[in-house]
Design a protein around this motif. Structure first.
Motif, short mmCIF file in Angstrom:
data_model
loop_
_atom_site.label_atom_id
_atom_site.label_comp_id
_atom_site.label_asym_id
_atom_site.label_seq_id
_atom_site.Cartn_x
_atom_site.Cartn_y
_atom_site.Cartn_z
N ARG A 7 0.87 -1.18 0.00
CA ARG A 7 0.00 0.00 0.00
C ARG A 7 0.91 1.23 0.00
O ARG A 7 1.81 1.35 0.84
CB ARG A 7 -0.91 0.04 1.23
N ILE A 8 0.67 2.13 -0.93
CA ILE A 8 1.48 3.35 -1.04
C ILE A 8 0.58 4.57 -0.88
O ILE A 8 -0.46 4.69 -1.55
CB ILE A 8 2.21 3.40 -2.40
N ALA A 9 0.98 5.45 0.00
CA ALA A 9 0.26 6.71 0.19
C ALA A 9 0.69 7.72 -0.87
O ALA A 9 1.89 7.86 -1.13
CB ALA A 9 0.54 7.27 1.58
N ILE A 10 -0.27 8.39 -1.47
CA ILE A 10 0.03 9.54 -2.32
C ILE A 10 -0.59 10.76 -1.66
O ILE A 10 -1.80 10.81 -1.45
CB ILE A 10 -0.54 9.39 -3.74
N THR A 11 0.25 11.72 -1.29
CA THR A 11 -0.27 12.98 -0.76
C THR A 11 -0.44 13.97 -1.91
O THR A 11 0.41 14.03 -2.80
CB THR A 11 0.66 13.57 0.31
N VAL A 12 -1.53 14.74 -1.88
CA VAL A 12 -1.85 15.59 -3.03
C VAL A 12 -1.09 16.91 -3.03
O VAL A 12 -1.19 17.69 -3.98
CB VAL A 12 -3.37 15.88 -3.12
N GLY A 13 -0.31 17.18 -1.97
CA GLY A 13 0.44 18.43 -1.94
C GLY A 13 -0.48 19.63 -1.77
O GLY A 13 -1.54 19.54 -1.14
N ASP A 14 -0.08 20.75 -2.35
CA ASP A 14 -0.92 21.95 -2.27
C ASP A 14 -2.19 21.73 -3.09
O ASP A 14 -2.13 21.51 -4.30
CB ASP A 14 -0.15 23.16 -2.81
N PRO A 15 -3.37 21.77 -2.46
CA PRO A 15 -4.60 21.46 -3.19
C PRO A 15 -4.99 22.51 -4.22
O PRO A 15 -5.89 22.25 -5.03
CB PRO A 15 -5.65 21.37 -2.08
N ALA A 16 -4.30 23.66 -4.24
CA ALA A 16 -4.57 24.66 -5.27
C ALA A 16 -3.68 24.49 -6.48
O ALA A 16 -3.82 25.20 -7.47
CB ALA A 16 -4.40 26.07 -4.70
N GLY A 17 -2.75 23.53 -6.43
CA GLY A 17 -1.84 23.27 -7.54
C GLY A 17 -2.29 22.05 -8.34
O GLY A 17 -3.44 21.61 -8.26
N ILE A 18 -1.34 21.48 -9.07
CA ILE A 18 -1.68 20.33 -9.92
C ILE A 18 -1.60 19.00 -9.17
O ILE A 18 -1.89 17.95 -9.72
CB ILE A 18 -0.76 20.26 -11.16
#
Length: 294
Positions: A7-18
């Motif tokens: 299982r790998i977590a992906i964090t979306v980073g800044d939600p106003a970016g890509i």
């Protein structure tokens, strides 16, 4: 024997970016689906952020998602983390003291010494200094810092299949100082650091002129280059492998990979962001998680 996918977590980073866009595209990519089970970490459901608009709220949301993913990685709920980009100014507006992922992750995990590495097929580069103004690099580039970076690089590279790493150190000055004629850092700091590392059993050479050492590494003479400052290392990597290079934090007790690009506010929300680097980051995190099991 059937081996369960990590299982790998992906964090979306800044939600106003890509970040949210490339995270979703990576999670849906067939290669990623074959390699791992993805868990996306982002703002709470219903939270809204204007694409391309810098805000403290977005910086805080990115931070909260990273903290949640790190907690789960430390608890073993996920085998690694692949992070989409954060915005340093949004972090600052949110009152967060960290310049980005690397120093934040070191604090969250209690890691004593970490290093940023950019991994690509043609070239691997470890950065001795990261977000430091160029005028400050010679002051920051101490023996203690270099000793730690060399030790981390030599210790961590075998995790990536480089069993006996051959390292090279790039000089900080043109022509690696030309025997003191164009700068003294090579003679006073870099050269002695290399000698001391070799005495500790590390296979490292240098310092070499920065305008040729990366070519030598690409041709197979070295497995990785330690660059003295940010752009010295990232320009050759991005020239050769932009979009497929992966940012890796060495020295953490958890696996963390990331993209080789920023938040790209100018195209956020338009559906045109290229997920290639996010895909590569997730695949590398999955590969490292699988090798950690064995």
């Amino acid at each position: 024997m059937i081996t369960r996918k990590p299982r790998i977590a992906i964090t979306v980073g800044d939600p106003a970016g890509i970040g949210p866009e490339v995270a979703r595209k990576a999670a849906d990519d067939p290669r990623v689906c074959d390699a791992c089970e993805v868990v996306i970490y982002g703002p709470p459901a219903g939270a809204r952020f204007e694409p391309g608009v810098l805000s403290a709220e977005a910086g805080r949301a990115a931070y909260d998602a990273i903290c949640a993913a790190v907690r789960d990685a430390q608890a073993g709920a996920v085998g690694g983390i692949a992070t989409a980009p954060v915005n340093k100014l949004a972090f600052a507006r949110a009152g967060l003291p960290w310049k980005g992922h690397t120093d934040l992750l070191a604090d969250l995990t209690g890691a004593a010494r970490v290093a940023m590495m950019f991994w690509s097929e043609p070239l691997k580069v470890v950065l001795a200094t990261v977000h430091v103004p160029l005028a400050e690099v010679p002051r920051v580039l101490t023996r203690e810092l270099l000793d730690g970076i060399m030790d981390v690089a030599a210790r961590e590279l075998p995790r990536f299949g480089v069993t006996a790493p051959r390292l090279a150190l790039a000089g900080v000055n043109p022509h690696a100082g030309e025997h003191g004629l164009i700068g003294v850092e090579e003679q006073r700091v870099l050269g002695p650091a290399v000698e001391a590392a070799r005495a500790r059993g590390i296979d490292i050479q240098g310092p070499f002129p920065g305008d040729t050492i990366f070519v030598r590494a690409v041709r197979g003479e070295f497995d990785a280059v330690i660059a003295c400052y940010h752009d010295q290392g990232l320009i050759p990597v991005k020239l050769l492998a932009f979009g497929t290079a992966v940012n890796v934090t060495l020295g953490l007790p958890i696996i963390r990979t990331s993209v080789d690009h920023g938040t790209a506010f100018d195209i956020a929300g338009k559906g045109v962001a290229d997920p290639s680097s996010m895909i590569e980051a997730t695949l590398l995190a999955a590969r490292l998680a699988m090798s950690k099991r064995s």
